[in-house]
Enzyme design. Structure first.
Site, PDB file in Angstrom:
ATOM      1  N   CYS A   1     -77.733 -91.171 -51.630  1.00 55.93           N
ATOM      2  CA  CYS A   1     -78.084 -90.542 -50.357  1.00 55.93           C
ATOM      3  C   CYS A   1     -78.053 -89.008 -50.368  1.00 55.93           C
ATOM      4  O   CYS A   1     -78.967 -88.383 -49.827  1.00 55.93           O
ATOM      5  CB  CYS A   1     -77.277 -91.120 -49.192  1.00 55.93           C
ATOM      6  SG  CYS A   1     -75.574 -91.525 -49.545  1.00 55.93           S
TER       7      CYS A   1
ATOM      8  N   ARG B   1     -69.825 -96.280 -60.589  1.00 52.39           N
ATOM      9  CA  ARG B   1     -68.594 -96.280 -59.804  1.00 52.39           C
ATOM     10  C   ARG B   1     -67.432 -96.671 -60.695  1.00 52.39           C
ATOM     11  O   ARG B   1     -67.503 -97.626 -61.453  1.00 52.39           O
ATOM     12  CB  ARG B   1     -68.718 -97.266 -58.639  1.00 52.39           C
ATOM     13  CG  ARG B   1     -69.839 -96.807 -57.716  1.00 52.39           C
ATOM     14  CD  ARG B   1     -70.059 -97.725 -56.552  1.00 52.39           C
ATOM     15  NE  ARG B   1     -71.201 -97.238 -55.774  1.00 52.39           N
ATOM     16  CZ  ARG B   1     -71.634 -97.788 -54.671  1.00 52.39           C
ATOM     17  NH1 ARG B   1     -71.042 -98.858 -54.190  1.00 52.39           N
ATOM     18  NH2 ARG B   1     -72.665 -97.283 -54.039  1.00 52.39           N
TER      19      ARG B   1
ATOM     20  N   GLN C   1     -79.125 -99.685 -57.642  1.00 50.44           N
ATOM     21  CA  GLN C   1     -79.116 -99.921 -56.212  1.00 50.44           C
ATOM     22  C   GLN C   1     -80.499 -99.677 -55.623  1.00 50.44           C
ATOM     23  O   GLN C   1     -81.115 -98.653 -55.905  1.00 50.44           O
ATOM     24  CB  GLN C   1     -78.103 -98.979 -55.564  1.00 50.44           C
ATOM     25  CG  GLN C   1     -77.581 -99.503 -54.253  1.00 50.44           C
ATOM     26  CD  GLN C   1     -76.433 -98.661 -53.761  1.00 50.44           C
ATOM     27  OE1 GLN C   1     -76.477 -97.444 -53.833  1.00 50.44           O
ATOM     28  NE2 GLN C   1     -75.406 -99.304 -53.253  1.00 50.44           N
TER      29      GLN C   1
ATOM     30  N   ASP D   1     -81.756 -98.389 -53.155  1.00 50.54           N
ATOM     31  CA  ASP D   1     -81.162 -97.482 -52.183  1.00 50.54           C
ATOM     32  C   ASP D   1     -82.268 -96.872 -51.342  1.00 50.54           C
ATOM     33  O   ASP D   1     -83.172 -96.241 -51.867  1.00 50.54           O
ATOM     34  CB  ASP D   1     -80.485 -96.375 -53.003  1.00 50.54           C
ATOM     35  CG  ASP D   1     -79.208 -95.913 -52.373  1.00 50.54           C
ATOM     36  OD1 ASP D   1     -78.948 -96.290 -51.217  1.00 50.54           O
ATOM     37  OD2 ASP D   1     -78.478 -95.166 -53.038  1.00 50.54           O
TER      38      ASP D   1
ATOM     39  N   LYS E   1     -71.671-100.403 -40.295  1.00 47.39           N
ATOM     40  CA  LYS E   1     -72.746-101.084 -41.002  1.00 47.39           C
ATOM     41  C   LYS E   1     -72.885-102.542 -40.590  1.00 47.39           C
ATOM     42  O   LYS E   1     -71.921-103.171 -40.147  1.00 47.39           O
ATOM     43  CB  LYS E   1     -72.529-101.003 -42.523  1.00 47.39           C
ATOM     44  CG  LYS E   1     -71.384-101.858 -43.033  1.00 47.39           C
ATOM     45  CD  LYS E   1     -71.273-101.782 -44.563  1.00 47.39           C
ATOM     46  CE  LYS E   1     -70.049-102.558 -45.033  1.00 47.39           C
ATOM     47  NZ  LYS E   1     -69.698-102.314 -46.422  1.00 47.39           N
TER      48      LYS E   1
END
Length: 658
Positions: A351, A380, A398, A400, A485
RNA sequence: GCUGGCGUGGCGCAAUCGGUAGCGCACCUGUCUUGUAAACAGGUGGUUGAGAGUUCGAGUCUCUUCGCCAGCUCCA
């Protein structure tokens, strides 16, 4: 003649003698384990009062099973204290499909210990001990349990917050009066006792032999890693031996479907130790799966108004301070690398980089919603103990995406994304799911933003989620640090649920990055960004799909879609020509021209889980046909070549399972 | 990260009390190849995750370390 009282049993009134117990109402029905008296679960020894409304709770009901398992946990604890005099009791609640009990013991349990404990438990069960309830005062309990430090701690916590004290602690000490349950032998002697709210089954006999100890492991006392670790023994208990067997079969089925096992068997992926934990490599067959998924998802995103972008895997760490990742989640990011005196970090999220694309030039309200998307590879630093196959890895691909919208249109965008996500999951054969709404809890230091912002964001998500008509489960405290979320929890073929897609409403990052757009009236406004991940992680999704389909993927995803098996060497060329025609239409084909004999080739085809096995021998060749063999072993012989090709191509295009 | 269990050829397993590391599948070679889950024969491959120690001798015992599994904690 004693006095009579009137009670209501299963909806009809009955007159019974005073001092009648709940159990006496259901005399002779061994499936009744406890009773619900005026809405409260009670032991069968509970003495009824005039006007009581009583219902039987049978062992196969949800409450009945929980009581059975809780009582079995008591038997386990008694067995442990028999065999390990030093064992101090923690808590022992029923859980899904079983129970556990925590103990503080000198030496941790070895798998062999579980066998010995099972034997001791069986002996206790066969003794036919009754569970007798006894009310005690706090002082009495503390005195009687002076040698049980953990129980004493629970006595101190009694009332209101016992459930918060530790998950399951509520079954030990309720909010009301304090009780001890004594296990009493047939001769009236007391075998054992435990501080417990109850209720319990009347007699250990009811457990029979339908129980099993599953495993032992450490667990933190009261669920906090700051506390000492106790040794937890997990077990399961069922109304009948057949139920137990069915449960064990279910576990065996899950093991057969384990993607780590299938991944190796089907040559899809592996985890080379040379790379490090949590870092998978995809083999050619797994690569097909990954590429098919990515291609499809990429195409669907573009259809849904997204623009495909690309960003680096590393960045100067300043970026993650701006986004808020570093101050809030630094422990999840890999340590910094020093490059030319600058600190760089592997990215954990895409992001911040998408925000930079947004910021690359001035934006107009006319451009919104601006939807950016990529398959971002993020890293991660997951703790080593949590890594698990493809479902928990350190490198995540991801899907994303970020939608930049005005505050006013945020709700519409969330709906758009939710519809998109659900449609996509359905395309992959997952059509059973519920939603979870993750919000912030009182631990405000974990979250940034004002109360008003959180309330507004949560309201938008909640409205869309509710309108979807799907089940919505609250998840307080589960939000990301920057916003609430919605997540989609999908059920797979054997009923397990997996967190897949997430949609997050973020008002924080636009502010931190100073994102703006020029509105129609010329003013500068701040957009809202909505994060959405459809699969969450491609790796996890591949793992879940592998288990969901037990490796027998729908045709469009199958690494090999058609495998040709000639009945004998002579027919290889003929079959090869058929395969060439399929290949020309984009079908993934293979010809088994090895020197194995025919039955062996069939066996290999079957084990490879290829959806279509095409067979040709003399009969087929003479008729200009081929024969199908499907994964379930069924066959369709003498199919004209053109028809066979049409059938296969149609199955791929319709994303059918065969 | 914590606790426990486990690491033997690519995969699945065996090796009594410490006493020459075996088997099946896969793989390679040869002979074979006619209808739906294993043709036959021969062969290659491991020093037992890695390192250290105890011992005349270690796959078996001890320690360290790496990895896997389960649970706990965590999961932006």
């Amino acid at each position: 003649m004693s006095a009579q009282i009137t009670v209501t049993v299963a909806g009809s009134e009955r007159s019974v003698a005073e001092q009648t117990t709940a159990g006496e109402l259901f005399e002779g029905d061994r499936t009744v384990v406890v009773a619900r008296v005026n809405g409260q679960l009670r032991d069968l020894f509970h003495v009824l009062a005039d006007g009581d409304v009583v219902e039987a709770v049978t062992v196969d009901s949800e409450d009945g099973l929980a009581v059975l398992r809780h009582s079995t946990a008591h038997v386990l604890a008694q067995a442990v204290q028999q065999l390990r005099a030093d064992a101090k009791l923690g808590i022992g609640p029923p859980i899904r499909d079983g129970f556990y009990y925590d103990f503080d013991v000198e030496t941790p349990f070895h798998p062999d210990d579980l066998k010995a404990l099972e034997k001791a438990m069986q002996k206790i069960i066969n003794e036919g001990q009754t569970f007798a309830r006894r009310v005690v005062t706090d002082a009495e309990a503390l005195e009687e349990l002076a040698h049980e430090p953990y129980k004493c701690e629970l006595v101190g916590l009694k009332g209101g917050n016992a459930e918060e004290a530790a998950e399951g602690a509520g079954v030990e000490v309720g909010a009301g009066e304090l009780t001890i349950y004594d296990n009493v032998r047939r001769d009236g002697t007391r075998a054992w006792g435990d501080l417990c709210r109850g209720p319990h089954i009347p007699n250990t006999k009811l457990i029979g032999n339908a129980f099993k100890l599953m495993r032992s492991a450490a667990a933190y006392w009261r669920g906090s890693e700051k506390n000492p670790q106790l040794q937890r023994v997990y077990g399961t208990a069922w109304p009948t031996k057949d139920d137990l067997k069915a449960y064990l079969d279910r576990l065996a089925e899950a093991e057969r479907r384990d993607h780590r096992r299938l991944g190796a068997e089907l040559d899809l992926f592996s985890f080379p130790t040379e790379l490090g934990p949590g870092l998978p490599v995809f083999h050619p067959k797994g690569g097909v799966l990954k590429r098919e998924m990515e291609d499809y998802v990429r195409a669907r995103h573009i259809e849904e108004g997204f623009q495909y972008v690309g960003t680096p895997h590393i960045s100067k760490e300043e970026l993650f301070f701006t986004s808020g990742h570093l101050p809030y989640y630094s422990q999840g990011m890999f340590p910094a690398m020093d490059v030319d005196g600058q600190h760089y970090r592997l990215k954990a999220m895409s992001c911040p980089m998408h925000n930079l694309i947004y910021k690359a030039r001035q934006r107009s309200y006319r451009e919104l919603p601006l939807r950016l998307f990529e398959f971002g590879t993020v890293y991660r630093d997951e703790k080593s103990g949590v890594l698990q196959g493809l479902t928990r890895v350190r490198m995540i691909t991801q899907d994303d995406s970020h939608s930049y919208v005005t505050k006013e249109t945020a709700g519409a965008e969330v709906k758009h994304l939710l519809d998109f996500v659900l449609g996509l999951l359905k395309d992959f054969g997952l059509d059973d799911y519920y939603l979870e709404l993750s919000t912030r809890d009182d631990a405000k230091d974990k979250f940034i933003g004002s109360d008003e912002q959180w309330a507004a964001a949560t309201k938008v998500l909640e409205e869309v989620a509710t309108a979807s008509g799907l089940d919505l489960v609250p998840d307080p405290g589960g939000a990301a640090y920057y916003g609430p979320k919605i997540s989609v929890q999908a059920r797979d073929a054997i009923g397990r649920t997996w967190q897949m897609s997430t949609i997050q409403y973020d008002f924080n990052q636009p502010e931190r990055f100073g994102l703006e757009y020029q509105a129609a009236d010329g003013s500068r406004e701040q957009p809202v960004m909505i994060h959405s991940a459809k699969f969450g992680s491609i790796e996890r999704f591949i793992g879940v799909l592998t288990e969901h389909y037990a490796g027998a993927f729908p045709v469009w995803l199958s690494p090999v879609q058609v495998l040709g098996v000639p009945v004998a060497e002579d027919y290889a060329d003929y079959l090869g020509e058929v395969l060439d025609r399929l290949k020309a239409k984009g079908v993934r084909v293979e010809l088994d021209d090895s020197d194995d004999r025919f039955p062996k080739k069939i066996r290999n085809a079957s084990k490879s889980k290829v959806p279509f096995t095409l067979i040709a021998g003399e009969e087929d060749r003479a008729a200009g046909a081929v024969s199908f063999r499907f994964r379930d072993g069924s066959q369709k012989n003498g199919v004209p070549i053109d028809d066979a090709i049409d059938e296969i191509v149609a199955a791929i295009e319709s994303r059918a399972q065969v």
